[in-house]
Scaffold this motif. Structure first.
Motif, short mmCIF file in Angstrom:
data_model
loop_
_atom_site.label_atom_id
_atom_site.label_comp_id
_atom_site.label_asym_id
_atom_site.label_seq_id
_atom_site.Cartn_x
_atom_site.Cartn_y
_atom_site.Cartn_z
N GLU A 37 46.93 45.84 41.28
CA GLU A 37 45.76 46.34 42.01
C GLU A 37 44.99 47.36 41.17
O GLU A 37 43.76 47.41 41.24
CB GLU A 37 46.22 46.95 43.34
N GLU A 38 45.68 48.13 40.37
CA GLU A 38 44.98 49.06 39.47
C GLU A 38 44.12 48.28 38.47
O GLU A 38 42.99 48.69 38.16
CB GLU A 38 46.00 49.93 38.74
N ALA A 39 44.63 47.15 37.99
CA ALA A 39 43.86 46.32 37.06
C ALA A 39 42.63 45.73 37.75
O ALA A 39 41.56 45.60 37.14
CB ALA A 39 44.74 45.20 36.51
N LEU A 40 42.76 45.38 39.03
CA LEU A 40 41.62 44.88 39.80
C LEU A 40 40.55 45.96 39.94
O LEU A 40 39.36 45.72 39.72
CB LEU A 40 42.08 44.44 41.19
N LEU A 41 40.98 47.14 40.31
CA LEU A 41 40.04 48.24 40.52
C LEU A 41 39.38 48.67 39.21
O LEU A 41 38.21 49.07 39.20
CB LEU A 41 40.76 49.43 41.16
N ASP A 42 40.11 48.54 38.11
CA ASP A 42 39.56 48.92 36.80
C ASP A 42 38.67 47.85 36.20
O ASP A 42 38.03 48.07 35.17
CB ASP A 42 40.71 49.19 35.81
N GLY A 43 38.64 46.65 36.80
CA GLY A 43 37.83 45.56 36.29
C GLY A 43 38.47 44.79 35.16
O GLY A 43 37.80 43.99 34.49
N ARG A 44 39.78 44.95 34.95
CA ARG A 44 40.47 44.21 33.90
C ARG A 44 40.80 42.79 34.32
O ARG A 44 41.01 41.90 33.49
CB ARG A 44 41.75 44.94 33.48
N ILE A 45 40.88 42.55 35.62
CA ILE A 45 41.06 41.21 36.17
C ILE A 45 40.10 41.04 37.34
O ILE A 45 39.53 42.03 37.84
CB ILE A 45 42.52 40.97 36.64
N ASP A 46 39.92 39.80 37.79
CA ASP A 46 38.97 39.52 38.87
C ASP A 46 39.67 39.13 40.17
O ASP A 46 39.05 39.18 41.24
CB ASP A 46 38.03 38.40 38.44
N CYS A 47 40.92 38.72 40.10
CA CYS A 47 41.67 38.44 41.31
C CYS A 47 43.15 38.55 40.99
O CYS A 47 43.55 38.53 39.82
CB CYS A 47 41.36 37.05 41.89
N ALA A 48 43.93 38.71 42.03
CA ALA A 48 45.38 38.78 41.88
C ALA A 48 46.01 37.75 42.80
O ALA A 48 45.51 37.49 43.91
CB ALA A 48 45.88 40.17 42.22
N ILE A 49 47.11 37.16 42.34
CA ILE A 49 47.86 36.21 43.15
C ILE A 49 49.18 36.87 43.54
O ILE A 49 49.98 37.23 42.67
CB ILE A 49 48.16 34.90 42.39
N HIS A 50 49.41 37.05 44.83
CA HIS A 50 50.65 37.65 45.32
C HIS A 50 51.35 36.70 46.28
O HIS A 50 50.71 35.88 46.94
CB HIS A 50 50.37 38.93 46.11
#
Length: 324
Positions: free
Chosen positions: A81-94
C-alpha cells in the motif's frame, strides 16, 4: 464503432513474492493485459503493459510468530500500500482475507473478480475428517479462527503454530510436525494442488474468513473506475464479499478476533452466516440473516448493511469474550 479494448499506458502490478501470491497475481496480470487490448497469451506483451513488481512485506519476513503478536493481517499489505500511495505501482493484488477492514486514506478496493471456492481444506497424514483425528492429535495452523472453530468441535486437540507458505506447511505436515492442517482450498486450487485435501469444511457449519477465496484489486481512489478496473469486477462476488466484510467492520475484527463469515446469493437474495468464538473455542456466537438485493439502487450497500447488522448483534452478545 469498435468494441475492442483501447490500449493505454502500462499498469504496474504489486504483489507479494510467495508462490501463491505470484500465481494469483499472474492470473490478474493476464486479465488486466486483456482489458488493455493485449493478447493474454503473449507473455512479452503482457509483461510490457502489465509488469509485475514483487514487494516483500513484514508478514512475509517474520515467520516464527502469529500475526496478532506482530501487528495483525495488515502486515501482508502495508509495504504494498505504501508503494501504491507513492506511485511506484498502479494496483495491488491481495487475497481478500488478508485485507484489513479499514484501508489507508486515498486507497480503495476497486475490483473483486470471480471468487474461487471459499471453503477451508482439511489435510492430514491419514484421517479423512477433523472428527476422525485421534484424541489429543496435533492440529497445525496460524489462524486464530481455525484454531477456535476446531477446538469448538474437538476441544481435545493440541493446536500448534504453523506459519509459512503453502509448500512449507505441506512439508511440515509430511514431516510429522502436525497430524493435520487446514488451508484455504482456493489457494490449493490456484496452485494446482486441489487434489490434496482429504476433505473440505462445510462453510455453513464453520464459516471461513471474510472474503476467503476472493481476490482484491486495490488502487488509488482516483483510479477506481478506469475501464481496465471495471473489466475485472464480478457483481455476485462483490455483493457476497461486501456482506462478509460488513460483519468484519462491525466486529472490528483482526487476527486477534476469531470470526468467520459466509455469504451466498440465491436469486436476488443475499444470505449470510456470521460467527465469532472465544479463542479457546469454548463459546460460539452465531447469527444469520438475509437481505433482498434485487432491483435496489445500491445492492452493495445493502449487502454490507446486512453484514454490519449481524456483526453488531454478535458484538452486543459477546462483548470482550471474543477478543484475545
Amino acid at each position: 464503432m469498435s468494441t475492442q479494448p483501447v490500449r493505454t499506458s502500462s499498469v504496474r502490478i504489486g504483489a507479494r513474492g510467495s508462490k501463491l501470491s505470484l500465481a494469483q497475481a499472474g492470473m490478474m496480470q493476464r486479465r488486466i493485459a486483456a482489458a488493455l487490448g493485449v493478447d493474454p497469451e503473449d507473455a512479452a506483451e503482457v509483461e510490457r503493459v502489465a509488469p509485475l513488481i514483487v514487494i516483500t512485506t513484514t508478514g512475509d519476513r517474520i515467520q516464527d510468530r502469529r500475526l496478532l503478536e506482530i501487528g495483525g493481517k495488515g502486515l501482508f499489505t502495508k509495504e504494498i500500500e505504501e508503494a501504491l500511495l507513492d506511485g511506484r505501482i498502479d494496483c495491488a493484488i491481495h487475497s481478500m482475507k488478508d485485507v484489513p477492514a479499514e484501508l489507508p486514506e486515498g486507497l480503495c478496493i476497486a475490483a473483486i473478480p470471480e471468487r474461487e471456492d471459499p471453503r477451508d481444506a482439511f489435510l492430514s497424514r491419514g484421517p479423512e475428517r477433523l472428527e476422525d483425528l485421534s484424541e489429543g492429535a496435533i492440529l497445525g495452523t496460524a489462524s486464530l479462527r481455525r484454531q477456535a472453530q476446531c477446538l469448538h468441535r474437538r476441544p481435545d486437540l493440541k493446536v500448534q503454530l504453523l506459519r509459512g507458505n503453502v509448500d512449507t506447511r505441506l512439508a511440515k505436515l509430511a514431516a510429522g510436525e502436525a497430524d493435520a492442517i487446514l488451508l484455504a482450498y482456493s489457494g490449493l486450487r490456484r496452485l494446482g494442488l486441489g487434489h490434496l485435501p482429504t476433505s473440505l469444511i462445510d462453510p455453513k457449519a464453520a464459516p471461513p474468513a471474510p472474503g476467503q477465496g476472493a481476490l482484491a484489486i486495490e488502487t488509488r481512489v482516483s483510479d477506481r473506475d478506469l475501464p481496465w478496473v471495471q473489466a475485472l469486477r464480478c457483481e455476485p462476488t462483490t455483493l457476497a464479499v461486501a456482506a462478509e466484510r460488513g460483519a468484519l467492520t462491525a466486529l472490528e475484527a483482526s487476527c486477534k478476533t476469531p470470526i468467520g463469515a459466509h455469504a451466498w446469493l440465491e436469486g436476488g437474495t443475499c444470505k449470510l452466516i456470521v460467527e465469532a468464538l472465544t479463542p479457546d473455542g469454548a463459546r460460539r456466537f452465531r447469527h444469520s440473516g438475509e437481505a433482498e438485493l434485487a432491483q435496489l439502487a445500491d445492492p452493495e450497500a445493502s449487502a454490507r448493511a446486512l453484514g454490519v447488522s449481524l456483526g453488531e448483534a454478535i458484538k452486543a452478545e459477546a462483548g470482550d469474550a471474543i477478543v484475545l
